[in-house]
Design a protein around this motif. Structure first.
Motif, PDB file in Angstrom:
ATOM      1  N   LEU A   1      50.229  34.791  41.440  1.00 25.87           N
ATOM      2  CA  LEU A   1      49.664  36.112  41.161  1.00 25.87           C
ATOM      3  C   LEU A   1      49.527  36.341  39.655  1.00 25.87           C
ATOM      4  O   LEU A   1      48.510  36.859  39.185  1.00 25.87           O
ATOM      5  N   TYR A   2      50.532  35.931  38.898  1.00 25.40           N
ATOM      6  CA  TYR A   2      50.493  36.095  37.444  1.00 25.40           C
ATOM      7  C   TYR A   2      49.347  35.298  36.828  1.00 25.40           C
ATOM      8  O   TYR A   2      48.591  35.812  35.999  1.00 25.40           O
ATOM      9  N   VAL A   3      49.200  34.046  37.249  1.00 24.02           N
ATOM     10  CA  VAL A   3      48.137  33.196  36.711  1.00 24.02           C
ATOM     11  C   VAL A   3      46.768  33.757  37.085  1.00 24.02           C
ATOM     12  O   VAL A   3      45.832  33.735  36.270  1.00 24.02           O
ATOM     13  N   THR A   4      46.633  34.287  38.301  1.00 25.04           N
ATOM     14  CA  THR A   4      45.357  34.863  38.727  1.00 25.04           C
ATOM     15  C   THR A   4      45.002  36.085  37.887  1.00 25.04           C
ATOM     16  O   THR A   4      43.851  36.244  37.460  1.00 25.04           O
ATOM     17  N   VAL A   5      45.972  36.953  37.639  1.00 24.14           N
ATOM     18  CA  VAL A   5      45.725  38.133  36.801  1.00 24.14           C
ATOM     19  C   VAL A   5      45.369  37.707  35.377  1.00 24.14           C
ATOM     20  O   VAL A   5      44.461  38.271  34.756  1.00 24.14           O
ATOM     21  N   CYS A   6      46.066  36.702  34.859  1.00 22.13           N
ATOM     22  CA  CYS A   6      45.733  36.187  33.511  1.00 22.13           C
ATOM     23  C   CYS A   6      44.326  35.605  33.483  1.00 22.13           C
ATOM     24  O   CYS A   6      43.602  35.763  32.491  1.00 22.13           O
ATOM     25  N   HIS A   7      43.933  34.945  34.559  1.00 23.80           N
ATOM     26  CA  HIS A   7      42.581  34.389  34.655  1.00 23.80           C
ATOM     27  C   HIS A   7      41.534  35.509  34.597  1.00 23.80           C
ATOM     28  O   HIS A   7      40.533  35.394  33.876  1.00 23.80           O
TER      29      HIS A   7
ATOM     30  N   PHE B   1      41.847  34.689  46.946  1.00 20.47           N
ATOM     31  CA  PHE B   1      43.077  33.942  46.696  1.00 20.47           C
ATOM     32  C   PHE B   1      44.188  34.887  46.254  1.00 20.47           C
ATOM     33  O   PHE B   1      45.334  34.772  46.712  1.00 20.47           O
ATOM     34  N   PHE B   2      43.873  35.830  45.373  1.00 22.09           N
ATOM     35  CA  PHE B   2      44.851  36.804  44.899  1.00 22.09           C
ATOM     36  C   PHE B   2      45.377  37.649  46.067  1.00 22.09           C
ATOM     37  O   PHE B   2      46.588  37.851  46.200  1.00 22.09           O
ATOM     38  N   LEU B   3      44.483  38.135  46.914  1.00 23.28           N
ATOM     39  CA  LEU B   3      44.903  38.949  48.056  1.00 23.28           C
ATOM     40  C   LEU B   3      45.723  38.135  49.056  1.00 23.28           C
ATOM     41  O   LEU B   3      46.703  38.632  49.618  1.00 23.28           O
ATOM     42  N   TYR B   4      45.350  36.885  49.261  1.00 28.58           N
ATOM     43  CA  TYR B   4      46.104  35.989  50.142  1.00 28.58           C
ATOM     44  C   TYR B   4      47.518  35.783  49.608  1.00 28.58           C
ATOM     45  O   TYR B   4      48.495  35.883  50.346  1.00 28.58           O
ATOM     46  N   CYS B   5      47.637  35.502  48.308  1.00 35.54           N
ATOM     47  CA  CYS B   5      48.958  35.312  47.695  1.00 35.54           C
ATOM     48  C   CYS B   5      49.775  36.598  47.744  1.00 35.54           C
ATOM     49  O   CYS B   5      50.988  36.562  47.962  1.00 35.54           O
ATOM     50  N   LEU B   6      49.131  37.730  47.562  1.00 32.25           N
ATOM     51  CA  LEU B   6      49.815  39.016  47.618  1.00 32.25           C
ATOM     52  C   LEU B   6      50.378  39.263  49.018  1.00 32.25           C
ATOM     53  O   LEU B   6      51.536  39.669  49.173  1.00 32.25           O
ATOM     54  N   PHE B   7      49.587  39.001  50.044  1.00 34.32           N
ATOM     55  CA  PHE B   7      50.046  39.152  51.422  1.00 34.32           C
ATOM     56  C   PHE B   7      51.205  38.202  51.724  1.00 34.32           C
ATOM     57  O   PHE B   7      52.226  38.606  52.301  1.00 34.32           O
TER      58      PHE B   7
ATOM     59  N   GLU C   1      32.213  39.152  40.404  1.00 34.04           N
ATOM     60  CA  GLU C   1      31.558  37.864  40.180  1.00 34.04           C
ATOM     61  C   GLU C   1      32.385  36.680  40.684  1.00 34.04           C
ATOM     62  O   GLU C   1      31.850  35.608  40.929  1.00 34.04           O
ATOM     63  N   ASP C   2      33.705  36.869  40.816  1.00 36.49           N
ATOM     64  CA  ASP C   2      34.598  35.761  41.182  1.00 36.49           C
ATOM     65  C   ASP C   2      35.336  36.105  42.477  1.00 36.49           C
ATOM     66  O   ASP C   2      36.556  36.276  42.492  1.00 36.49           O
TER      67      ASP C   2
END
Length: 139
Positions: A14-20, A51-57, A44-45
């Motif tokens: 989640l952290y890496v996705t937010v940084c991305h 992926f972020f929502l999947y990891c959050l769940f 756009e992405d």
């Protein structure tokens, strides 16, 4: 231990996705990007948003599982004992307090035996064979 490492891994995802997302917004709109710019990057992405929502769940589910197992570890119970309320009066002979319970479970799992008045003597000598001394060659 696997539950806790999975929780940490999902937090890092989640952290890496937010940084991305932040880096994409910074590259596209410069360092003064705003909330609407981030929303544009998210639109756009979409695969990364999923992926972020999947990891959050998954993190929510694994975190609940980690909390549950932490509670029963502190009480030195198995899941089956906890669900069936095996020790009804709260007289669990294996409970020695949170710190010692965790030490027994995670550091010395082979020594999880009750002590004191309810001490169980466990021998490690093997019982005999079911074949009464016969081998497969004799059968």
């Amino acid at each position: 231990v696997l539950i806790y490492s999975s929780t940490i891994f999902l937090m890092q995802c989640l952290y890496v996705t937010v940084c991305h997302f932040g880096q994409e917004a910074d590259d596209t709109f410069g360092p003064d990007y705003g909330f609407l710019d981030v929303l544009w990057v998210l639109s756009e992405d979409t695969s990364t948003v999923f992926f972020f929502l999947y990891c959050l769940f998954l993190m929510f589910a694994v975190l609940l599982l980690a909390v549950y197992h932490t509670v029963i570890s502190l009480q030195n119970l198995t899941t089956n004992e906890h669900v069936k309320n095996y020790y009804r009066e709260g007289q669990n002979p294996f409970d020695y307090g949170g710190l010692k319970n965790c030490q027994q479970i995670y550091c010395f799992p082979e020594r999880v035996l009750p002590e004191g008045d309810d001490k169980i003597e466990a021998g490690y000598l093997p019982f005999g064979s079911y074949s009464d001394g016969q081998s497969f060659d004799e059968l």
